[in-house]
Design a protein around this motif. Structure first.
Motif, PDB file in Angstrom:
ATOM      1  N   ASN A   7       8.797  22.670   6.659  1.00 16.34           N
ATOM      2  CA  ASN A   7       9.303  21.337   6.338  1.00 16.34           C
ATOM      3  C   ASN A   7       9.879  21.348   4.928  1.00 16.34           C
ATOM      4  O   ASN A   7       9.533  22.193   4.106  1.00 16.34           O
ATOM      5  CB  ASN A   7       8.173  20.300   6.384  1.00 16.34           C
ATOM      6  CG  ASN A   7       7.685  20.033   7.787  1.00 16.34           C
ATOM      7  OD1 ASN A   7       8.421  19.538   8.618  1.00 16.34           O
ATOM      8  ND2 ASN A   7       6.436  20.373   8.060  1.00 16.34           N
ATOM      9  N   GLY A   8      10.722  20.375   4.640  1.00  7.06           N
ATOM     10  CA  GLY A   8      11.113  20.150   3.265  1.00  7.06           C
ATOM     11  C   GLY A   8       9.981  19.455   2.516  1.00  7.06           C
ATOM     12  O   GLY A   8       9.054  18.901   3.117  1.00  7.06           O
ATOM     13  N   ARG A   9      10.063  19.484   1.183  1.00 11.46           N
ATOM     14  CA  ARG A   9       8.993  18.903   0.374  1.00 11.46           C
ATOM     15  C   ARG A   9       8.826  17.414   0.648  1.00 11.46           C
ATOM     16  O   ARG A   9       7.696  16.916   0.791  1.00 11.46           O
ATOM     17  CB  ARG A   9       9.295  19.133  -1.105  1.00 11.46           C
ATOM     18  CG  ARG A   9       8.190  18.663  -2.026  1.00 11.46           C
ATOM     19  CD  ARG A   9       8.509  19.002  -3.462  1.00 11.46           C
ATOM     20  NE  ARG A   9       7.400  18.713  -4.347  1.00 11.46           N
ATOM     21  CZ  ARG A   9       7.390  18.997  -5.634  1.00 11.46           C
ATOM     22  NH1 ARG A   9       8.429  19.595  -6.192  1.00 11.46           N
ATOM     23  NH2 ARG A   9       6.339  18.702  -6.368  1.00 11.46           N
ATOM     24  N   ASP A  10       9.920  16.684   0.734  1.00  9.78           N
ATOM     25  CA  ASP A  10       9.829  15.240   0.972  1.00  9.78           C
ATOM     26  C   ASP A  10       9.183  14.937   2.311  1.00  9.78           C
ATOM     27  O   ASP A  10       8.395  13.990   2.440  1.00  9.78           O
ATOM     28  CB  ASP A  10      11.216  14.592   0.906  1.00  9.78           C
ATOM     29  CG  ASP A  10      11.804  14.599  -0.496  1.00  9.78           C
ATOM     30  OD1 ASP A  10      11.037  14.818  -1.454  1.00  9.78           O
ATOM     31  OD2 ASP A  10      13.029  14.399  -0.625  1.00  9.78           O
ATOM     32  N   LYS A  55       8.488  28.206   0.605  1.00 12.75           N
ATOM     33  CA  LYS A  55       8.899  28.648   1.942  1.00 12.75           C
ATOM     34  C   LYS A  55      10.394  28.481   2.115  1.00 12.75           C
ATOM     35  O   LYS A  55      11.080  29.362   2.671  1.00 12.75           O
ATOM     36  CB  LYS A  55       8.143  27.862   3.017  1.00 12.75           C
ATOM     37  CG  LYS A  55       8.554  28.234   4.449  1.00 12.75           C
ATOM     38  CD  LYS A  55       8.286  29.701   4.758  1.00 12.75           C
ATOM     39  CE  LYS A  55       8.863  30.140   6.098  1.00 12.75           C
ATOM     40  NZ  LYS A  55       8.313  29.462   7.262  1.00 12.75           N
ATOM     41  N   VAL A  56      10.943  27.358   1.651  1.00 10.90           N
ATOM     42  CA  VAL A  56      12.385  27.152   1.743  1.00 10.90           C
ATOM     43  C   VAL A  56      13.118  28.232   0.941  1.00 10.90           C
ATOM     44  O   VAL A  56      14.148  28.766   1.372  1.00 10.90           O
ATOM     45  CB  VAL A  56      12.755  25.738   1.250  1.00 10.90           C
ATOM     46  CG1 VAL A  56      14.255  25.608   1.020  1.00 10.90           C
ATOM     47  CG2 VAL A  56      12.299  24.692   2.271  1.00 10.90           C
ATOM     48  N   GLY A  86      19.428  24.033   5.468  1.00 12.46           N
ATOM     49  CA  GLY A  86      19.654  22.636   5.098  1.00 12.46           C
ATOM     50  C   GLY A  86      18.617  22.140   4.107  1.00 12.46           C
ATOM     51  O   GLY A  86      18.944  21.421   3.150  1.00 12.46           O
ATOM     52  N   PHE A  87      17.361  22.532   4.306  1.00 11.85           N
ATOM     53  CA  PHE A  87      16.317  22.177   3.337  1.00 11.85           C
ATOM     54  C   PHE A  87      16.669  22.722   1.953  1.00 11.85           C
ATOM     55  O   PHE A  87      16.535  22.036   0.941  1.00 11.85           O
ATOM     56  CB  PHE A  87      14.968  22.747   3.769  1.00 11.85           C
ATOM     57  CG  PHE A  87      14.312  22.033   4.930  1.00 11.85           C
ATOM     58  CD1 PHE A  87      14.382  20.657   5.048  1.00 11.85           C
ATOM     59  CD2 PHE A  87      13.613  22.752   5.886  1.00 11.85           C
ATOM     60  CE1 PHE A  87      13.768  20.005   6.101  1.00 11.85           C
ATOM     61  CE2 PHE A  87      12.990  22.107   6.944  1.00 11.85           C
ATOM     62  CZ  PHE A  87      13.074  20.731   7.051  1.00 11.85           C
ATOM     63  N   ALA A  88      17.101  23.986   1.913  1.00 15.38           N
ATOM     64  CA  ALA A  88      17.427  24.612   0.632  1.00 15.38           C
ATOM     65  C   ALA A  88      18.591  23.907  -0.047  1.00 15.38           C
ATOM     66  O   ALA A  88      18.552  23.640  -1.265  1.00 15.38           O
ATOM     67  CB  ALA A  88      17.749  26.089   0.841  1.00 15.38           C
ATOM     68  N   LEU A  89      19.629  23.602   0.711  1.00 16.86           N
ATOM     69  CA  LEU A  89      20.804  22.961   0.124  1.00 16.86           C
ATOM     70  C   LEU A  89      20.473  21.569  -0.401  1.00 16.86           C
ATOM     71  O   LEU A  89      20.943  21.175  -1.480  1.00 16.86           O
ATOM     72  CB  LEU A  89      21.928  22.895   1.154  1.00 16.86           C
ATOM     73  CG  LEU A  89      22.516  24.252   1.559  1.00 16.86           C
ATOM     74  CD1 LEU A  89      23.551  24.077   2.659  1.00 16.86           C
ATOM     75  CD2 LEU A  89      23.111  24.981   0.365  1.00 16.86           C
TER      76      LEU A  89
END
Length: 305
Positions: free
Chosen positions: A98-101, A172-173, A243-246
């Protein structure tokens, strides 16, 4: 074992992680929409449940390994979800990426019900998960980590407590972003070797022994040279993680030129081969463009230790 677990999400990765728990003597109750995935774990000693809530109620703790934040939220909060079954002193261990948010938001929903959250992303590949040698990236309370450390260590040979909830999502991202960049680079390197007239098997081994090697070259490079591309991870999942990274880069003011270019390449790969194609098949874009395949004898169709 002192703790028992519900395990929700028995796909390429989750099924291997749940099997490691069973091999190490943990009581595991499983649920998945795919009855065959459930049956494979029942044969190993798992109990089957009709819903995530039933599995959680039986076990007191729940582990999820799911394909997207949307699915994680549905399994956690939807009808028959984990929050309907977990006791107030129970723990939700989220092994999905997951992303952080997203993980902060979902953990707050669990906290409102008295449920503690531990994020436990894993990295290293399905072949390492199959033998309990994958790496865990953990975020959450240190005491909670220690409580569930036996289970984590049953699934993972290494674990790193990165900090509070959200910390594991960040690392992880980052690791996944690096892996996809390395994958595209490995394909380009092998194609240069091919077009330069080198024996590809010898070139592969020379790179492994060089300063230019990477974990991705050493593992996924074998699947490219075999032609199976079968890494157990799809184009859609790669695009989700990129997408999470960007978004992280945009939010933090970090220009991610390489990640942006690799994301565009994976978008092209999805258009060409479909979102369900293995992520390693991204190298086929280069093979198709050049009009030659990267193949060499002696490499496996699937990674094994």
């Amino acid at each position: 074992m002192s703790e028992s677990y519900a395990f929700i999400g028995l796909g390429h990765l989750g099924g291997k992680l749940a099997a490691s728990l069973l091999r190490n003597g943990f009581a595991v109750t499983v649920f998945d929409r795919d009855p065959e995935a459930v049956d494979r774990l029942v044969v190993l000693g798992a109990a089957a449940a009709e819903s995530p809530s039933e599995a959680a109620a039986r076990s007191g703790n729940a582990i999820t390994c799911l394909p997207s934040p949307k699915v994680s939220e549905a399994v956690l909060c939807g009808p028959g979800g984990l929050l309907d079954g977990l006791p107030k002193d129970g723990t939700w261990i989220e092994m999905s990426t997951n992303g952080r948010d997203e993980i902060l938001r979902l953990a707050s929903l669990a906290s409102a019900k008295g449920i503690e959250t531990l994020e436990c992303s894993v990295t290293g590949g399905v072949h390492l998960a199959a033998v309990g040698k994958i790496t865990a990236l953990v975020g959450g309370d240190a005491a909670l980590y220690e409580r569930h450390r036996p289970a984590i260590e049953a699934m993972c040979s290494k674990s790193f407590l990165m900090g509070p909830i959200g910390s594991a999502a960040v690392i992880k991202v980052i690791t996944n972003m690096l892996a996809f960049i390395h994958l595209v680079a490995a394909g380009e390197a092998l194609m240069l070797a091919k077009q330069g007239g080198l024996d590809l098997a010898q070139a592969y081994h020379a790179i492994v022994a060089s300063s230019g090697s990477s974990f991705v070259h050493e593992t996924e490079g074998q699947l490219i040279l075999n032609g199976s591309y079968d890494i157990g991870f799809t184009m859609d999942l790669a695009l989700k993680d990129l997408g999470f990274a960007l978004r992280m880069g945009e939010k933090s003011g970090v220009p991610l030129d390489l990640a942006s270019r690799v994301n565009a390449i994976f978008e092209e790969g999805k258009r060409a081969y479909g979102g369900d194609a293995w992520s390693t098949q991204i190298v086929k874009l280069l093979e198709d463009a050049v009009g030659t395949e990267l193949r060499a004898p002696g490499f496996p169709a699937k990674l094994e230790l």
